[in-house]
Motif scaffolding. Structure first.
Motif, PDB file in Angstrom:
ATOM      1  N   PHE B  34       0.749  -1.174   0.207  1.00 53.51           N
ATOM      2  CA  PHE B  34      -0.043   0.108  -0.232  1.00 53.51           C
ATOM      3  C   PHE B  34       1.027   1.419   0.045  1.00 53.51           C
ATOM      4  O   PHE B  34       1.938   1.412   0.712  1.00 53.51           O
ATOM      5  N   TYR B  36       0.808   5.198   0.889  1.00 47.82           N
ATOM      6  CA  TYR B  36       0.177   6.358   1.535  1.00 47.82           C
ATOM      7  C   TYR B  36       0.940   7.789   1.158  1.00 47.82           C
ATOM      8  O   TYR B  36       2.149   7.785   1.077  1.00 47.82           O
ATOM      9  N   GLN B  38       1.169  11.518   3.239  1.00 48.01           N
ATOM     10  CA  GLN B  38       1.009  12.149   4.332  1.00 48.01           C
ATOM     11  C   GLN B  38       1.656  13.895   4.574  1.00 48.01           C
ATOM     12  O   GLN B  38       2.747  13.915   4.270  1.00 48.01           O
ATOM     13  N   LEU B  44      -2.714   9.892   7.379  1.00 50.05           N
ATOM     14  CA  LEU B  44      -2.079   9.022   6.237  1.00 50.05           C
ATOM     15  C   LEU B  44      -3.323   8.903   5.206  1.00 50.05           C
ATOM     16  O   LEU B  44      -4.393   8.650   5.797  1.00 50.05           O
ATOM     17  N   LEU B  46      -4.435   6.911   1.946  1.00 50.82           N
ATOM     18  CA  LEU B  46      -4.034   5.852   1.084  1.00 50.82           C
ATOM     19  C   LEU B  46      -4.367   6.565  -0.303  1.00 50.82           C
ATOM     20  O   LEU B  46      -5.349   6.995  -0.769  1.00 50.82           O
ATOM     21  N   GLU B  59      -7.119   5.033  -5.155  1.00 51.90           N
ATOM     22  CA  GLU B  59      -8.205   5.551  -4.441  1.00 51.90           C
ATOM     23  C   GLU B  59      -8.665   6.778  -5.370  1.00 51.90           C
ATOM     24  O   GLU B  59      -8.101   7.328  -6.180  1.00 51.90           O
ATOM     25  N   ILE B  93       4.598   7.157   2.317  1.00 46.83           N
ATOM     26  CA  ILE B  93       4.892   5.816   3.201  1.00 46.83           C
ATOM     27  C   ILE B  93       4.372   4.676   2.537  1.00 46.83           C
ATOM     28  O   ILE B  93       3.035   4.709   2.231  1.00 46.83           O
ATOM     29  N   ARG B  97       2.041  -6.334   3.542  1.00 42.55           N
ATOM     30  CA  ARG B  97       1.359  -7.365   4.625  1.00 42.55           C
ATOM     31  C   ARG B  97       2.015  -8.673   4.251  1.00 42.55           C
ATOM     32  O   ARG B  97       2.363  -9.007   2.848  1.00 42.55           O
ATOM     33  N   GLU B 104      -1.202  -8.304  10.771  1.00 41.61           N
ATOM     34  CA  GLU B 104       0.058  -7.196  10.690  1.00 41.61           C
ATOM     35  C   GLU B 104       0.110  -6.922   9.368  1.00 41.61           C
ATOM     36  O   GLU B 104       0.308  -7.406   8.131  1.00 41.61           O
ATOM     37  N   GLN B 105       0.269  -5.355   9.439  1.00 38.25           N
ATOM     38  CA  GLN B 105       0.843  -4.456   8.312  1.00 38.25           C
ATOM     39  C   GLN B 105       2.124  -3.787   8.638  1.00 38.25           C
ATOM     40  O   GLN B 105       2.033  -3.179   9.740  1.00 38.25           O
ATOM     41  N   PHE B 107       5.033  -1.132   8.112  1.00 43.67           N
ATOM     42  CA  PHE B 107       5.247   0.027   7.376  1.00 43.67           C
ATOM     43  C   PHE B 107       6.857   0.566   6.973  1.00 43.67           C
ATOM     44  O   PHE B 107       7.617   0.225   8.099  1.00 43.67           O
ATOM     45  N   PRO B 109       9.977   3.193   6.574  1.00 43.54           N
ATOM     46  CA  PRO B 109      10.374   4.308   7.180  1.00 43.54           C
ATOM     47  C   PRO B 109       9.828   5.825   6.613  1.00 43.54           C
ATOM     48  O   PRO B 109      10.019   6.880   7.297  1.00 43.54           O
TER      49      PRO B 109
END
Lengths: 115, 116
Positions: B34, B36, B38, B44, B46, B59, B93, B97, B104-105, B107, B109
């Motif tokens: 994914f 993102y 920000q 964040l 998507l 999106e 960012i 998965r 959990e996903q 990320f 840095p």
């Protein structure tokens, strides 16, 4: 469509006290997951805690606990014994498992811990 | 825990040029990544969901011709900001998965892009 709302743009807490960060969500799915992440000024996203929609017990991870009230569609984060290093931005997020598994974030809450 | 890396961590480019950002899962395989975006002190947002070997799903409101996403392998996805403008300056960012994991996903840095 899924929606996550965090209504507290900023919060202050005294060191060693507990603080609750609010999060409400909206979804028509029965199967979903709720997450909390911490983002310090460095920008990295740090996973804190997860609650599945079918989990009957509230999730806990060390000083973090999630107050999950399914009927009210709220998933508040409780941080106990706040530390100076807890100062950061906190995001609540939700994943609908029927919807590609994408994670949608709330607006975030900036937490400042006072010494 | 699983590690996701991003490269570069920061980049400055001139208006009109293109910039490529790499996102790698270092110790796990990720069919889905994914991207993102920000802005300072905001959430964040998507941009797109990237699936290995297929076209990304963008999106609403995200220009697919401006933000090119390629997910050529189970460990690498790239985001190319084409013909960058100052308003594209942001923190980008990626997350991934784990195929073998549950919820959990992980990320990366982040990459700070500044367009001058």
């Amino acid at each position: 469509a899924q929606k996550i709302t965090q209504t507290q743009p900023g919060m202050f807490v005294q060191e060693k006290e507990a603080v609750t960060l609010d999060c409400t969500y909206d979804t028509s799915d029965q199967s979903y997951g709720l997450f909390w992440y911490k983002q310090p000024s460095s920008g990295e996203m740090i996973f804190l805690i997860y609650q599945g929609s079918y989990d009957e017990q509230n999730a806990t991870e060390g000083r973090y606990s999630l107050n999950f009230q399914k009927a009210r569609k709220s998933a508040n984060l409780v941080i106990s014994a706040s530390q100076l290093g807890d100062s950061a931005m906190y995001f609540c997020a939700m994943r609908e498992y029927s919807n590609t598994g994408k994670l949608i974030f709330g607006q975030g809450t900036t937490l400042q811990v006072k010494p | 825990g699983a590690v996701v890396s991003q490269h570069p961590s920061w980049v400055i480019c001139k208006s009109g040029t293109s910039v490529k950002i790499e996102c790698r899962s270092l110790d796990f395989q990720a069919t889905t990544m994914f991207w993102y975006r920000q802005f300072p002190k905001q959430s964040l947002m998507l941009m797109a969901t990237s699936n290995e070997g297929s076209k990304a799903t963008y999106e609403q409101g995200v220009e697919k011709d401006k933000f090119l996403i390629n997910h050529a392998s189970l460990t690498l996805s790239t985001l190319t900001v084409t013909s960058a403008h100052p308003e594209d300056s942001s923190f980008y960012i990626c997350s991934a998965r784990d195929l073998a994991g549950d919820h959990e996903q992980y990320f990366g840095p982040g990459t700070r892009l500044t367009v001058t």
